[in-house]
Scaffold this motif. Structure first.
Motif, mmCIF file in Angstrom:
data_model
loop_
_atom_site.group_PDB
_atom_site.id
_atom_site.type_symbol
_atom_site.label_atom_id
_atom_site.label_comp_id
_atom_site.label_asym_id
_atom_site.label_seq_id
_atom_site.Cartn_x
_atom_site.Cartn_y
_atom_site.Cartn_z
ATOM 1 N N GLU A 106 9.002 -5.182 1.334
ATOM 2 C CA GLU A 106 10.543 -5.240 1.914
ATOM 3 C C GLU A 106 11.000 -6.456 2.274
ATOM 4 O O GLU A 106 12.133 -6.678 1.821
ATOM 5 C CB GLU A 106 10.556 -4.281 2.845
ATOM 6 C CG GLU A 106 10.379 -2.615 2.582
ATOM 7 C CD GLU A 106 9.957 -1.837 3.832
ATOM 8 O OE1 GLU A 106 9.840 -2.387 4.801
ATOM 9 O OE2 GLU A 106 10.133 -0.745 3.552
ATOM 10 N N ALA A 107 10.217 -7.372 2.773
ATOM 11 C CA ALA A 107 10.788 -8.546 3.053
ATOM 12 C C ALA A 107 11.006 -9.635 2.055
ATOM 13 O O ALA A 107 11.976 -10.356 2.112
ATOM 14 C CB ALA A 107 9.572 -9.231 4.172
ATOM 15 N N VAL A 108 10.295 -9.474 1.078
ATOM 16 C CA VAL A 108 10.343 -10.236 -0.072
ATOM 17 C C VAL A 108 11.634 -9.786 -0.846
ATOM 18 O O VAL A 108 12.625 -10.736 -1.187
ATOM 19 C CB VAL A 108 9.229 -10.029 -1.025
ATOM 20 C CG1 VAL A 108 9.623 -10.554 -2.419
ATOM 21 C CG2 VAL A 108 8.136 -10.888 -0.523
ATOM 22 N N VAL A 109 12.055 -8.521 -0.943
ATOM 23 C CA VAL A 109 12.945 -8.064 -1.667
ATOM 24 C C VAL A 109 14.382 -8.518 -0.914
ATOM 25 O O VAL A 109 15.319 -8.907 -1.600
ATOM 26 C CB VAL A 109 12.994 -6.647 -1.784
ATOM 27 C CG1 VAL A 109 14.247 -5.925 -2.302
ATOM 28 C CG2 VAL A 109 11.862 -6.311 -2.974
ATOM 29 N N ALA A 138 3.288 -12.304 2.355
ATOM 30 C CA ALA A 138 3.444 -11.797 0.987
ATOM 31 C C ALA A 138 3.511 -13.071 -0.227
ATOM 32 O O ALA A 138 2.910 -12.679 -1.064
ATOM 33 C CB ALA A 138 5.144 -11.384 1.120
ATOM 34 N N ARG A 139 4.050 -14.203 0.243
ATOM 35 C CA ARG A 139 4.305 -15.019 -0.706
ATOM 36 C C ARG A 139 2.791 -15.886 -0.962
ATOM 37 O O ARG A 139 2.501 -15.943 -1.977
ATOM 38 C CB ARG A 139 5.064 -16.372 -0.138
ATOM 39 C CG ARG A 139 6.642 -15.908 -0.273
ATOM 40 C CD ARG A 139 7.644 -16.986 0.126
ATOM 41 N NE ARG A 139 8.818 -16.725 0.086
ATOM 42 C CZ ARG A 139 9.903 -17.153 0.556
ATOM 43 N NH1 ARG A 139 9.673 -18.135 1.622
ATOM 44 N NH2 ARG A 139 11.118 -16.867 0.315
ATOM 45 N N ALA A 140 1.925 -15.869 -0.034
ATOM 46 C CA ALA A 140 0.735 -16.112 -0.141
ATOM 47 C C ALA A 140 -0.052 -15.342 -0.998
ATOM 48 O O ALA A 140 -0.966 -15.784 -1.936
ATOM 49 C CB ALA A 140 0.186 -16.494 1.107
ATOM 50 N N ALA A 141 -0.070 -13.995 -0.691
ATOM 51 C CA ALA A 141 -0.504 -12.964 -1.507
ATOM 52 C C ALA A 141 -0.225 -12.961 -2.917
ATOM 53 O O ALA A 141 -1.004 -12.829 -3.810
ATOM 54 C CB ALA A 141 -0.499 -11.639 -0.973
ATOM 55 N N MET A 142 1.084 -13.009 -2.968
ATOM 56 C CA MET A 142 1.493 -13.008 -4.545
ATOM 57 C C MET A 142 1.152 -14.438 -5.245
ATOM 58 O O MET A 142 0.682 -14.365 -6.593
ATOM 59 C CB MET A 142 3.300 -13.092 -4.571
ATOM 60 C CG MET A 142 3.563 -11.665 -4.237
ATOM 61 S SD MET A 142 5.441 -11.400 -4.364
ATOM 62 C CE MET A 142 5.678 -11.679 -6.019
#
Length: 179
Positions: free
Chosen positions: A129-132, A162-166
């Motif tokens: 949700e944060a990324v979107v 989220a960015r690190a995981a992606m």
């Protein structure tokens, strides 16, 4: 909607009725255009190809409607049109002496988009949700916090994780093919 549900939603012509081109067009056009978009990566090109394929099917409808798979004929026609356009582009480039760019292959763009979508889907709901909200919709951390009913610092934290995981997921997909 998954593929099976989508297939079930496609209206079928009753066996006792002769199929009309209008019914065929209504049933298959949108799906064809979406498939071509995935193939070529350009909405305008996909629409052009879908329209041209439908025109060619229409011109031969009396024969095509009798085939065991008119849809197969439609898709084959569309793919042949796409290949023909690619050959023309390559021929023009060769005549001008241009070298194709490394990112010119629409399939590469489709694969990259699919990998990003899978990496995003693998995130926990809060991070996704944060990324979107922040990266795709352009909301500030404060605006996203109000939408999610959390503090802006929590939005930044979720976004960072989220960015690190992606990044990790996408790097693993690139280099660990033999793992």
């Amino acid at each position: 909607m998954n593929d099976q549900a989508e297939l079930a939603a496609v209206p079928r012509v009753p066996p006792d009725e002769e199929p009309t081109f209008q019914t065929f067009f209504t049933t298959h056009y949108e799906r064809l255009a979406r498939a071509l978009f995935l193939l070529c990566g350009d909405a305008g090109e996909a629409e052009d190809l879908a329209q041209e394929a439908m025109v060619r099917v229409y011109e031969r409808w009396s024969r095509v409607s009798e085939m065991s798979s008119p849809e197969g004929y439609l898709y084959r026609t569309a793919l042949n049109l796409h290949r023909s356009r690619l050959r023309k582009v390559v021929t023009r480039r060769k005549q001008r002496g241009d070298q194709p760019s490394a990112s010119a292959d629409p399939a590469d763009a489709a694969v990259a988009g699919d990998e990003v979508a899978r990496a995003l889907a693998a995130l926990p709901r809060g991070q996704r949700e944060a990324v979107v909200l922040v990266s795709w919709l352009g909301l500030s951390h404060e605006e996203a916090g109000r939408v999610l009913q959390i503090e802006p610092v929590s939005v930044r934290s979720r976004l960072s994780r989220a960015r690190a995981a992606m990044r990790q997921t996408l790097n693993d997909d690139d280099g660990d093919s033999d793992a």
